[in-house]
Write an enzyme that holds these catalytic residues in place. Structure first.
Site, PDB file in Angstrom:
ATOM      1  NE  ARG A  58      -1.198  -2.093   0.602  1.00  0.00           N
ATOM      2  CZ  ARG A  58      -0.135  -3.071   0.863  1.00  0.00           C
ATOM      3  NH1 ARG A  58      -0.020  -4.284   0.926  1.00  0.00           N
ATOM      4  NH2 ARG A  58       0.871  -2.273   1.705  1.00  0.00           N
TER       5      ARG A  58
ATOM      6  CG  HIS B  99       0.996   0.213  -3.249  1.00  0.00           C
ATOM      7  ND1 HIS B  99       2.020  -0.260  -2.328  1.00  0.00           N
ATOM      8  CD2 HIS B  99      -0.132   0.723  -2.408  1.00  0.00           C
ATOM      9  CE1 HIS B  99       1.273   0.094  -1.084  1.00  0.00           C
ATOM     10  NE2 HIS B  99      -0.003   0.641  -1.201  1.00  0.00           N
TER      11      HIS B  99
ATOM     12  CG  ASN C 195       6.462  -5.300   5.384  1.00  0.00           C
ATOM     13  OD1 ASN C 195       6.219  -5.823   4.586  1.00  0.00           O
ATOM     14  ND2 ASN C 195       6.580  -5.631   6.826  1.00  0.00           N
TER      15      ASN C 195
ATOM     16  CG  HIS D  35      -7.676   1.260   3.914  1.00  0.00           C
ATOM     17  ND1 HIS D  35      -6.745   2.050   4.577  1.00  0.00           N
ATOM     18  CD2 HIS D  35      -7.168   0.820   2.813  1.00  0.00           C
ATOM     19  CE1 HIS D  35      -5.700   2.046   4.135  1.00  0.00           C
ATOM     20  NE2 HIS D  35      -5.767   1.332   3.138  1.00  0.00           N
TER      21      HIS D  35
HETATM   22  C1  HEM Z   1      -3.911   7.216   1.696  1.00  0.00           C
HETATM   23  C2  HEM Z   1      -3.153   6.283   2.933  1.00  0.00           C
HETATM   24  C3  HEM Z   1      -2.889   5.090   2.619  1.00  0.00           C
HETATM   25  C4  HEM Z   1      -2.367   4.373   3.575  1.00  0.00           C
HETATM   26  C5  HEM Z   1      -1.464   4.940   4.586  1.00  0.00           C
HETATM   27  C6  HEM Z   1      -2.498   2.999   3.524  1.00  0.00           C
HETATM   28  C7  HEM Z   1      -1.750   2.038   4.259  1.00  0.00           C
HETATM   29  C8  HEM Z   1      -2.136   0.537   4.178  1.00  0.00           C
HETATM   30  C9  HEM Z   1      -1.398  -0.367   4.730  1.00  0.00           C
HETATM   31  C10 HEM Z   1      -0.310  -0.058   5.862  1.00  0.00           C
HETATM   32  C11 HEM Z   1      -2.258  -1.549   4.455  1.00  0.00           C
HETATM   33  C12 HEM Z   1      -1.933  -2.803   5.222  1.00  0.00           C
HETATM   34  C13 HEM Z   1      -0.902  -3.599   4.576  1.00  0.00           C
HETATM   35  C14 HEM Z   1      -0.580  -5.012   5.269  1.00  0.00           C
HETATM   36  O1  HEM Z   1      -0.179  -5.033   6.224  1.00  0.00           O
HETATM   37  O2  HEM Z   1      -0.587  -5.868   4.329  1.00  0.00           O
HETATM   38  C15 HEM Z   1      -3.248  -1.054   3.524  1.00  0.00           C
HETATM   39  C16 HEM Z   1      -3.750  -2.044   3.011  1.00  0.00           C
HETATM   40  C17 HEM Z   1      -4.777  -1.811   1.811  1.00  0.00           C
HETATM   41  N1  HEM Z   1      -4.920  -0.617   1.066  1.00  0.00           N
HETATM   42 FE1  HEM Z   1      -4.197   1.339   1.691  1.00  0.00          FE
HETATM   43  N2  HEM Z   1      -3.443   3.061   2.386  1.00  0.00           N
HETATM   44  C18 HEM Z   1      -3.931   3.930   1.926  1.00  0.00           C
HETATM   45  C19 HEM Z   1      -4.564   4.335   0.807  1.00  0.00           C
HETATM   46  C20 HEM Z   1      -5.063   3.255   0.097  1.00  0.00           C
HETATM   47  C21 HEM Z   1      -5.803   3.769  -1.055  1.00  0.00           C
HETATM   48  C22 HEM Z   1      -6.167   4.938  -1.802  1.00  0.00           C
HETATM   49  C23 HEM Z   1      -6.330   2.348  -1.791  1.00  0.00           C
HETATM   50  C24 HEM Z   1      -6.884   1.912  -2.800  1.00  0.00           C
HETATM   51  C25 HEM Z   1      -7.522   2.941  -3.896  1.00  0.00           C
HETATM   52  C26 HEM Z   1      -5.700   1.391  -0.820  1.00  0.00           C
HETATM   53  C27 HEM Z   1      -6.099   0.272  -0.691  1.00  0.00           C
HETATM   54  C28 HEM Z   1      -5.758  -0.819   0.319  1.00  0.00           C
HETATM   55  C29 HEM Z   1      -6.435  -2.146   0.128  1.00  0.00           C
HETATM   56  C30 HEM Z   1      -7.429  -2.760  -0.508  1.00  0.00           C
HETATM   57  C31 HEM Z   1      -5.705  -2.864   1.389  1.00  0.00           C
HETATM   58  C32 HEM Z   1      -6.058  -4.179   1.813  1.00  0.00           C
HETATM   59  C33 HEM Z   1      -5.030  -5.063   1.134  1.00  0.00           C
HETATM   60  C34 HEM Z   1      -5.044  -6.670   1.377  1.00  0.00           C
HETATM   61  O3  HEM Z   1      -6.010  -7.026   2.318  1.00  0.00           O
HETATM   62  O4  HEM Z   1      -4.359  -7.554   0.687  1.00  0.00           O
HETATM   63  N3  HEM Z   1      -5.242   2.187   0.571  1.00  0.00           N
HETATM   64  N4  HEM Z   1      -3.090   0.229   3.103  1.00  0.00           N
HETATM   65  C1  LIG Z   2      10.212  -3.043   8.016  1.00  0.00           C
HETATM   66  C2  LIG Z   2       9.488  -4.402   8.028  1.00  0.00           C
HETATM   67  O1  LIG Z   2       8.554  -4.209   8.611  1.00  0.00           O
HETATM   68  N1  LIG Z   2       9.732  -5.375   7.354  1.00  0.00           N
HETATM   69  C3  LIG Z   2       8.988  -6.730   6.851  1.00  0.00           C
HETATM   70  C4  LIG Z   2       8.340  -6.499   5.819  1.00  0.00           C
HETATM   71  O2  LIG Z   2       7.724  -7.964   5.305  1.00  0.00           O
HETATM   72  C5  LIG Z   2       8.905  -9.047   5.311  1.00  0.00           C
HETATM   73  C6  LIG Z   2       8.236 -10.100   4.966  1.00  0.00           C
HETATM   74  O3  LIG Z   2       6.990 -10.314   5.111  1.00  0.00           O
HETATM   75  C7  LIG Z   2       9.714  -9.087   6.481  1.00  0.00           C
HETATM   76  O4  LIG Z   2      10.429 -10.056   6.776  1.00  0.00           O
HETATM   77  C8  LIG Z   2      10.260  -7.625   7.132  1.00  0.00           C
HETATM   78  O5  LIG Z   2      10.543  -7.781   8.397  1.00  0.00           O
END
Ligand code: HEM
Ligand SMILES: CC(=O)N[C@H]1CO[C@H](CO)[C@@H](O)[C@@H]1O
Ligand SMILES: *[C@@H]1O[C@H](CO)[C@@H](O)[C@H](O)[C@H]1NC(C)=O
Ligand SMILES: *[C@@H]1O[C@H](CO)[C@@H](O)[C@H](O)[C@H]1NC(C)=O
Ligand SMILES: *[C@@H]1O[C@H](CO)[C@@H](O)[C@H](O)[C@H]1NC(C)=O
Ligand SMILES: *[C@@H]1O[C@H](CO)[C@@H](O)[C@H](O)[C@H]1NC(C)=O
Length: 335
Positions: free
Chosen positions: A65, A69, A97, A197
């Site tokens: 990830r 990013h 976040n 994912h």
């Molecule tokens: C295209 C739209 C994408 C969206 C909206 C998205 C969104 C997210 C979100 C919301 C999370 C969870 C974050 C959390 O709650 O900790 C996540 C995790 C992750 N994303 Fe994406 N992502 C996208 C694309 C990608 C791409 C292109 C990659 C890598 C090539 C990627 C790799 C990952 C990985 C590996 C995780 C897991 C991270 C962990 O377990 O620590 N994502 N992503």
């Molecule tokens: C907008 C949002 O969800 N913010 C959260 C991001 O993560 C931090 C630390 O994990 C939280 O304290 C925030 O509320």
């Protein structure tokens, strides 16, 4: 676990590099960039990445990830790795976040230390992150590809520059496509890269709206499998849950890099709105179907897309710098 796919690795590397040439993407990066200055760099990075991934299963998804990013904000220039200072709130601490596990950053910092011990001041953090992202995919059972190198580390890392550059979990396909098009990634790239994912986890706040507050017509997202919805609700109660609770994107194999992500989407078992949307929109559902049908096709497409992603907004030549410590610019005055 040896996957038959690995037998084809050498020819794939050739095809992947050839196809980059055909697309005009290479020229600035090369596979043998460190051939004389740091000949074992791939092995050194892989060694550290593998050791840390084995010790802690959070590392592999975290590193993958980070690479995404990093590339989306300021280009693939390790801007995500910079720590905040009293005078600069860095990218990684953006309010959007991001909730990155510390272990992902630590893995790159450790890999850099090992590389510096062997070949000081020549290998960029951006290249190390690109190699480590490949290594964690291999570690998780995915394909191995050759990583083009020669990126320089960026001199800007600001939280304020993150907003609007990253896709949100609530995005529909139009929004995802528009955002990725700003960094030259196609609809197919979107679907293929989202297959990352297949490993990793998401916090409840990224999908709880789907469970409790989806729309005026339906409290729970009707496109979410009811069994999965019930299970997610149990993990993520509407009130009183822990903000640290996470659920795997892939409910069955969250540590295995495979194509089950796409099969889950076809069964309404995508975790985020942005995941499930890929199977529901007619622009993306055919790609989901073909990747769900063939893990080999997914692996091949994923390698190409990861290499392509790695060209986003790169600095080369005398641009930027080669950071000594991935967490800080060489001249602290840059902060
Ligand atoms: C295209 C739209 C994408 C969206 C909206 C998205 C969104 C997210 C979100 C919301 C999370 C969870 C974050 C959390 O709650 O900790 C996540 C995790 C992750 N994303 Fe994406 N992502 C996208 C694309 C990608 C791409 C292109 C990659 C890598 C090539 C990627 C790799 C990952 C990985 C590996 C995780 C897991 C991270 C962990 O377990 O620590 N994502 N992503
Ligand atoms: C907008 C949002 O969800 N913010 C959260 C991001 O993560 C931090 C630390 O994990 C939280 O304290 C925030 O509320
Ligand atoms: C790999 O790491 C181990 C320690 O974790 C070290 O002893 C060994 O020398 C390393 N090998 C390479 C090629 O860097
Ligand atoms: C996607 O979301 C945007 C912003 O909410 C909205 O304007 C647009 O109509 C949506 N597009 C589709 C195809 O649902
Ligand atoms: C549900 O969503 C609406 C609109 O997004 C919001 O105003 C409301 O606060 C949400 N309610 C809960 C319980 O989350
Ligand atoms: C997208 O492609 C254009 C044209 O090749 C190029 O100028 C631009 O730098 C690319 N954008 C990124 C973010 O790589």
């Amino acid at each position: 676990m040896v996957h038959p796919i690995h037998a084809n690795v050498v020819s794939w590397i050739v095809i992947v590099s050839l196809s980059c040439l055909l697309h005009g993407a290479t020229g600035q990066l090369t596979f043998d960039f460190y051939k004389t200055s740091c000949p074992n760099v791939d092995a050194i990075v892989a060694n550290v990445t593998l050791a840390l991934s084995k010790r802690d299963n959070v590392v592999a998804p975290a590193v993958l990830r980070l690479y995404f990013h990093d590339c989306l904000v300021e280009g693939c220039d390790a801007s995500i790795l910079i720590s905040s200072t009293p005078t600069n709130v860095a990218e990684r601490d953006a309010p959007d976040n991001l909730s990155f596990p510390q272990n992902g950053f630590d893995a790159i910092v450790e890999a850099k230390k090992a590389v510096e011990a062997a070949c000081p001041a020549v290998v960029s953090c951006a290249d190390i992150l690109a190699m480590a992202a490949r290594d964690v995919v291999v570690f998780s059972g995915g394909p191995r590809w050759a990583v083009p190198k020669g990126r320089r580390d960026g001199l800007i890392s600001r939280a304020a520059r993150v907003e609007g550059r990253l896709p949100a979990s609530s995005f529909n396909v139009s929004q995802l496509v528009t955002l990725l098009s700003t960094v030259n990634l196609s609809i197919e790239d979107l679907v293929v890269l989202s297959g990352a994912h297949t490993i990793g986890f998401s916090h409840c706040n990224q999908f709880s709206k789907r469970l409790y507050n989806f729309s005026s017509a339906a409290k729970t997202d009707p496109s979410l499998d009811p069994t999965l919805a019930a299970s997610l609700k149990a993990s993520c109660p509407q009130v009183g849950g822990s903000p640290n609770t996470v659920r795997g994107f892939d409910a069955t194999t969250p540590f295995a890099f495979d194509n089950s992500y796409y099969r889950n989407l076809q069964n309404n078992r995508g975790l985020l709105v942005s995941d499930q949307a890929l199977a529901l929109d007619k622009r993306t559902s055919p790609v989901v179907a073909s990747l769900a049908a063939s893990q080999e096709d997914f692996f091949f497409a994923f390698m190409q897309a990861m290499v392509k992603l790695g060209y986003t907004g790169i600095k080369t030549g005398s641009q930027g710098e080669v950071r000594r410590d991935c967490r800080a610019f060489n001249a602290r005055s840059n902060t």
